[in-house]
Design a protein around this motif. Structure first.
Motif, PDB file in Angstrom:
ATOM      1  N   VAL A 199       0.835  -1.195   0.000  1.00  0.00           N
ATOM      2  CA  VAL A 199       0.000   0.000   0.000  1.00  0.00           C
ATOM      3  C   VAL A 199       0.869   1.243   0.000  1.00  0.00           C
ATOM      4  CG1 VAL A 199      -1.750   1.302   1.251  1.00  0.00           C
ATOM      5  CG2 VAL A 199      -1.859  -1.191   1.177  1.00  0.00           C
ATOM      6  N   LYS A 201       1.373   5.420   0.347  1.00  0.00           N
ATOM      7  CA  LYS A 201       0.870   6.386   1.331  1.00  0.00           C
ATOM      8  C   LYS A 201      -0.423   7.053   0.850  1.00  0.00           C
ATOM      9  CE  LYS A 201       2.355  10.215   4.249  1.00  0.00           C
ATOM     10  NZ  LYS A 201       1.995   9.471   5.462  1.00  0.00           N
ATOM     11  N   GLU A 204      -3.539   4.935   1.712  1.00  0.00           N
ATOM     12  CA  GLU A 204      -3.882   4.566   3.086  1.00  0.00           C
ATOM     13  C   GLU A 204      -5.229   5.157   3.505  1.00  0.00           C
ATOM     14  OE1 GLU A 204      -0.631   5.828   5.441  1.00  0.00           O
ATOM     15  OE2 GLU A 204       0.759   4.241   4.744  1.00  0.00           O
ATOM     16  N   ARG A 205      -5.420   6.447   3.259  1.00  0.00           N
ATOM     17  CA  ARG A 205      -6.660   7.092   3.699  1.00  0.00           C
ATOM     18  C   ARG A 205      -7.899   6.535   2.989  1.00  0.00           C
ATOM     19  NH1 ARG A 205      -6.795  13.503   4.184  1.00  0.00           N
ATOM     20  NH2 ARG A 205      -5.321  12.904   5.847  1.00  0.00           N
TER      21      ARG A 205
END
Length: 587
Positions: A199, A201, A204-205
């Protein structure tokens, strides 16, 4: 009188169809078989081409919808694809408003769309894909340039790793446009290479948000227990057992597509209806042209069918026409109102019966006409004879023109005028030209005016005239014709009521209708004579004495006026007790 129903097996249509049905069925079946064999290949070819074109248009517009938030820039794409395929391409919203159209003119608003372009609900029949959500939708999962370079390096490393184990792989695009390596050929050694990049960055959200949506849908209280891998594989771990809970994992996996649609919907264009049609006629269904040879074959068989059907029809028709010719000759035979023989119970028999009924009605009509001429002559002769006698007496010096003579002549002239006016009204009613001019009228006032006008006649005859009203109805009627109707009934009632009797006029409203009754206490009408009361020139005194006055036209005219207002005039009577005429009019 309704004509008797002809049994189907005796009807001319049935006999004609029975004679030509066998050959027509065989020929039509042959034509259908030949047409189906001749055109099946052409239809398959054209259908395959049409489906291929629709699929290419659908896929291109699906890619556009997956990478754009709306359709505002789709017009150039639609125009270019339509020009290449020589088809008309139209995009409409789900409520049939135009988004883009490659041609001018009305959009096919009522036609069936070729497909619905929705990247969140892909038509698997057109695309052949396995997933209902288009993998080209990136949405919030868009990577930065640096993350994309890193991921490409990771994919290259994964393929090199597979090569080291004797396996091969290729890069494919997964969900959200995320690439991964898929093994295409296994080597002899088991490969333990990481095929899916970890994954990034930027992911991630949105993945955390997706995990929360899945957890809410699956009823998981703790979203942290729901694990979502970069390739969207879901596992739910039971913290107490420390292992994967298969039931909860299956329930969460079932919620994945719903959660993804909810998350990706703001990033794609809304659903649109796709129409791929003929530029000349967007509402027309696809047409697959036949070859010249097939057209010739089909035309030949059709011509043979038509020729055979015509021959059979002519032969059967000539046989069926014979009795019609006999009816024509019988109708033309000299004689008064000839009857024709009824030879069957089919339509021709019904026609013969109808002709006989027509002849009978014509004979009755002629008898009525002759009787009416005789009645009119009789009614006109009496006043004309009186006028002529007095004029001759004055001319010969046997009488002088004084007041009584002038009054007598005026009375006779007025009587003639009344007869002529009554005949004119009846003629207008028969011709359908008896016009009404309705206006809002207080019926009680009108009836009272008519009663006041006839009061001197009632006083002269020694008859008591009484009026009574139940309410004060205001109705749209022709006031002139209403006064004429009520006046005719009052005149008739006063004439047939002896001195000391009573004539009562009453109005009331009941059940949505206006009722006017004129009742007298006269001699009444015999039951056998009641059906003739409204016949023209009919009077109860067969001797036609003028003692009771009247021409026999007042009651027929009164009924015509009531009918012209949409109502009716009826009569009831008791011999020796009196007669009641009832007028009913709609409000």
């Amino acid at each position: 009188m309704d004509a008797p129903r002809v049994p189907p097996y005796r009807s001319l249509i049935f006999r004609l169809l029975a004679a030509s049905l066998a050959i027509a069925v065989v020929a039509v079946l042959a034509t259908a078989w030949l047409a189906s064999q001749s055109t099946s290949q052409t239809i398959r070819q054209q259908l395959g081409r049409s489906l291929s074109e629709d699929k290419s248009v659908y896929d291109e517009l699906l890619a556009f919808a997956a990478t754009h938030r709306d359709w505002s820039a789709v017009q150039p794409v639609v125009a270019a694809r339509a020009a290449k395929l020589n088809r008309r391409i139209t995009l409409l919203t789900e409520d049939r408003r135009t988004i883009a159209d490659s041609a001018t003119g009305p959009a096919p608003a009522t036609a069936r769309p070729s497909a619905t372009v929705d990247p969140l609900a892909v038509d698997l029949g057109l695309t052949g894909r396995a997933g209902r959500i288009d993998s080209r939708i990136v949405g919030p999962y868009r990577l930065t340039a640096a993350e994309q370079r890193t991921m490409r390096d990771q994919l290259a490393a994964a393929r090199s790793c597979l090569d080291g184990f004797g396996s091969t792989g290729e890069v494919v695009i997964g969900a959200h446009g995320r690439p991964k390596v898929v093994v295409t050929e296994l080597g002899k050694q088991t490969a333990t290479c990481p095929l899916t990049p970890p994954v990034a960055k930027s992911e991630e959200r949105p993945l955390a948000a997706l995990r929360r949506l899945v957890a809410a849908c699956a009823g998981e209280r703790d979203a942290e227990q729901v694990g979502i891998a970069p390739d969207l594989t879901i596992v739910v771990v039971d913290p107490d057992l420390g292992r994967v809970d298969r039931d909860r994992t299956a329930r969460a996996t079932g919620c994945l597509d719903k959660a993804r649609r909810s998350q990706l919907e703001p990033y794609v264009a809304p659903p649109a209806l796709l129409f791929v049609t003929d530029p000349a006629d967007p509402a027309a269904a696809p047409v697959f042209p036949l070859s010249r040879e097939n057209l010739v074959r089909t035309g030949t068989v059709t011509a043979v069918v038509l020729l055979l059907a015509v021959l059979v029809t002519v032969l059967v028709g000539r046989r069926l026409v014979r009795p019609l010719r006999a009816l024509t000759e019988a109708a033309r035979r000299p004689g008064d109102y000839q009857r024709v023989p009824v030879t069957g119970r089919d339509e021709i028999g019904s026609l013969a019966a109808a002709l006989n009924e027509l002849a009978e009605r014509r004979e009755q009509s002629e008898q009525q006409r002759q009787a009416m001429v005789s009645d009119v002559a009789h009614e006109l002769r009496n006043p004309l004879t009186t006028i002529r006698t007095w004029l001759e007496a004055v001319r010969d010096g046997l009488a002088t023109v004084d007041g009584p003579v002038l009054t007598l002549l005026q009375d006779q002239t007025t009587q003639l005028q009344h007869i002529v006016d009554d005949l004119r009204d009846l003629a207008a009613a028969d011709a359908g030209t008896l016009r009404m001019h309705p206006e809002t009228t207080y019926v009680n006032d009108t009836v009272d005016q008519v009663a006041d006008a006839h009061l001197p006649d009632a006083v002269t005859a020694g008859v008591r005239l009484v009026t009574g009203h139940d309410g004060d109805p205001e109705v749209a009627v022709d006031p002139v014709r209403l006064r004429q109707l009520v006046g005719n009934l009052l005149s008739n009632a006063i004439r047939h009521t002896p001195a000391g009797g009573t004539v009562t006029v009453r109005t009331q409203v009941a059940a949505g209708r206006l009722t006017i009754t004129v009742a007298d206490t006269g001699e009444g009408i015999a039951p056998a004579d009641l059906p003739r009361v409204f016949d023209r020139f009919w009077r109860a005194d067969e001797s036609r004495s003028r003692s009771t006055g009247g021409s026999g036209l007042g009651l027929p005219i009164a009924r015509q006026i009531a009918t012209a207002h949409g109502g009716d005039l009826t009569v009831t009577s008791d011999v020796g007790a009196g007669t009641t005429f009832t007028v009913t009019l709609p409000l």
